[in-house]
Design a protein around this motif. Sequence first.
Motif, mmCIF file in Angstrom:
data_model
loop_
_atom_site.group_PDB
_atom_site.id
_atom_site.type_symbol
_atom_site.label_atom_id
_atom_site.label_comp_id
_atom_site.label_asym_id
_atom_site.label_seq_id
_atom_site.Cartn_x
_atom_site.Cartn_y
_atom_site.Cartn_z
ATOM 1 N N ILE A 128 -61.686 -82.419 22.899
ATOM 2 C CA ILE A 128 -61.018 -82.356 21.591
ATOM 3 C C ILE A 128 -60.467 -83.731 21.200
ATOM 4 N N HIS B 103 -62.428 -90.649 18.914
ATOM 5 C CA HIS B 103 -62.544 -90.269 17.512
ATOM 6 C C HIS B 103 -63.867 -89.530 17.255
ATOM 7 N N THR B 106 -63.714 -85.963 18.267
ATOM 8 C CA THR B 106 -62.990 -85.025 17.396
ATOM 9 C C THR B 106 -63.927 -84.399 16.369
ATOM 10 N N GLN B 107 -65.079 -85.050 16.132
ATOM 11 C CA GLN B 107 -66.006 -84.526 15.129
ATOM 12 C C GLN B 107 -67.052 -83.592 15.719
ATOM 13 N N GLY B 109 -67.299 -80.276 18.218
ATOM 14 C CA GLY B 109 -66.593 -79.264 18.996
ATOM 15 C C GLY B 109 -67.418 -78.888 20.207
ATOM 16 N N GLY B 130 -55.022 -79.845 19.728
ATOM 17 C CA GLY B 130 -55.849 -80.949 19.236
ATOM 18 C C GLY B 130 -55.447 -81.412 17.844
ATOM 19 N N PRO B 131 -55.375 -80.479 16.874
ATOM 20 C CA PRO B 131 -54.999 -80.884 15.514
ATOM 21 C C PRO B 131 -53.665 -81.635 15.464
ATOM 22 N N LEU B 135 -55.185 -85.279 15.936
ATOM 23 C CA LEU B 135 -55.426 -85.601 14.531
ATOM 24 C C LEU B 135 -54.139 -85.905 13.771
ATOM 25 N N ARG B 178 -60.435 -72.846 19.207
ATOM 26 C CA ARG B 178 -59.829 -74.141 19.540
ATOM 27 C C ARG B 178 -60.735 -75.294 19.106
ATOM 28 N N MET B 182 -60.520 -78.341 15.068
ATOM 29 C CA MET B 182 -60.672 -79.773 14.813
ATOM 30 C C MET B 182 -61.546 -80.033 13.581
ATOM 31 N N ARG B 183 -62.017 -78.984 12.937
ATOM 32 C CA ARG B 183 -62.952 -79.075 11.809
ATOM 33 C C ARG B 183 -64.144 -79.982 12.143
ATOM 34 N N PRO B 184 -64.862 -79.624 13.212
ATOM 35 C CA PRO B 184 -65.978 -80.463 13.652
ATOM 36 C C PRO B 184 -67.168 -80.337 12.711
#
Lengths: 221, 275
Positions: A128, B103, B106-107, B109, B130-131, B135, B178, B182-184
Amino acid sequence: MGYSWQFHVISQYWPVFLRGAMVTLQITLIAAAIGLVIGVPLGVAREAQSKWIRLPATIYVELFRATPALIQIVWIYYCLPIFTGIQFEAKTTVIIALGAHTGAYIAEIVRAGINAVDKGQLMAARAIGMSYRLALRRIILPQAAQKMIPPLINEFANLMKLSTLASTIAVYELLQESNNLIASTYRPLEIYTFLAVVFFAVTFPWIWLSRRLEMRLQKSS
Amino acid sequence: MSRIDKTQAGPAAVNDMLTLSGLKKAYGKLDVLRNIDLTVQAGEVIAIIGPSGSGKSTLLKCINFLEPYDSGSVIFNGKLVGYAQSKPVSGKRKLAPDHVINHLRTQMGMVFQSFNLFPHMTILENIIEGPTRVLGIAKAEAIAYAEQLLAQVGLSDKRDVKPTRLSGGQQQRAAIARALAMRPQLMLFDEPTSALDPELVGEVLTTIRDLVKQGMTMIIVTHEMHFAREVATRVIFMADGEIIEQGSPEHVFVKPTQSRTQEFLSRVLTTHTAL
């Protein structure tokens, strides 16, 4: 056996024991605090990704684990002043030496605790986007801490026993006070027996607690 | 949006989300990935099948650099993953700075076979970790989205429960939430149902199916052949660290051209029907 025990010396001289016990306690607690301050970062460093962080930590740990605490005390007390001109007071010497000594063992406990956390946890944390440091702080160490508590308590009990080494450089902790008392009362059997009982009484509960926690931890996982 | 237009000038295929070229990885003398070339476009659902030990999971972990690859490249959204240089200089390649790798992760998942939820946190805390921490999203906002995701995976009533109290299927759905938090742009599934009791597989597949409907780009390593056939836009068969065959589900499952694909399928499909 024809020996007639005369335990009244104990009750007669109890303030001496109390005085010694206070010093023993002081040495143990401060050395334990130093040990934690040294040991926790050192244990984390032992697991670091960079070899240049790992190496010095490893050297420290192995150096202090492979030499007797007694030699460390004596070395700091007698040898260090010759090289550096720094002469610590006897009690301070013992606290520093035992703190440094126990720090090496605590580092190993911390390292083992980190290693005992499932590898998937670090992977999930990295996945993550966490940095290694953030993952260590938020995910790995909180889980490792739980596993570290029983061996840490055990180490604390060890330290309490190690504190008797202070008597070798004439720090007036329990053993040294007792030796002194023996010299004037000629009752070594009573006094040493009493001393053994005292140490058992203060050390065993910690060992017992450590084992209990360990068992509970095993059950929950 | 149009598909790739090869006639256009400029960097090759700007619509490609992910491009693996000449990817190699070895553990000591064992070549796990031999020479993988693969391009994934936005919206694709790729199912990777193949015998165990064929390098499927390693391939997935090379994509988000949880496993560093040895040579070749992984390009995600036009950026090289993991390394600072696209070609080795005197045999070695400099790693990209940590924050760059983080970084990129994060994109993407990732969902693991063994869920890997954080056991010291509640399900909600797992999802907002994570968020909020990576982020830097405000907690209230992260919680609002987490609740939406929990509803989506059907776990609203479990939000304040620790993971150990959940069934395997529930844990895996929480792990999917989860990852989604992260809005992957890309989801990687590493055998998401392999650790589950048979009766719990369905609920996890349903959750993944919902994601397919939402148009999520995904790469799924799986042993669920029927599921792969149903949801995948493209199926890839791997063996011994190589892509042996790939194509539409019909192509790979119904009329595979490679003998190894045929052997593998006849083996797994008969055991499946025998169940």
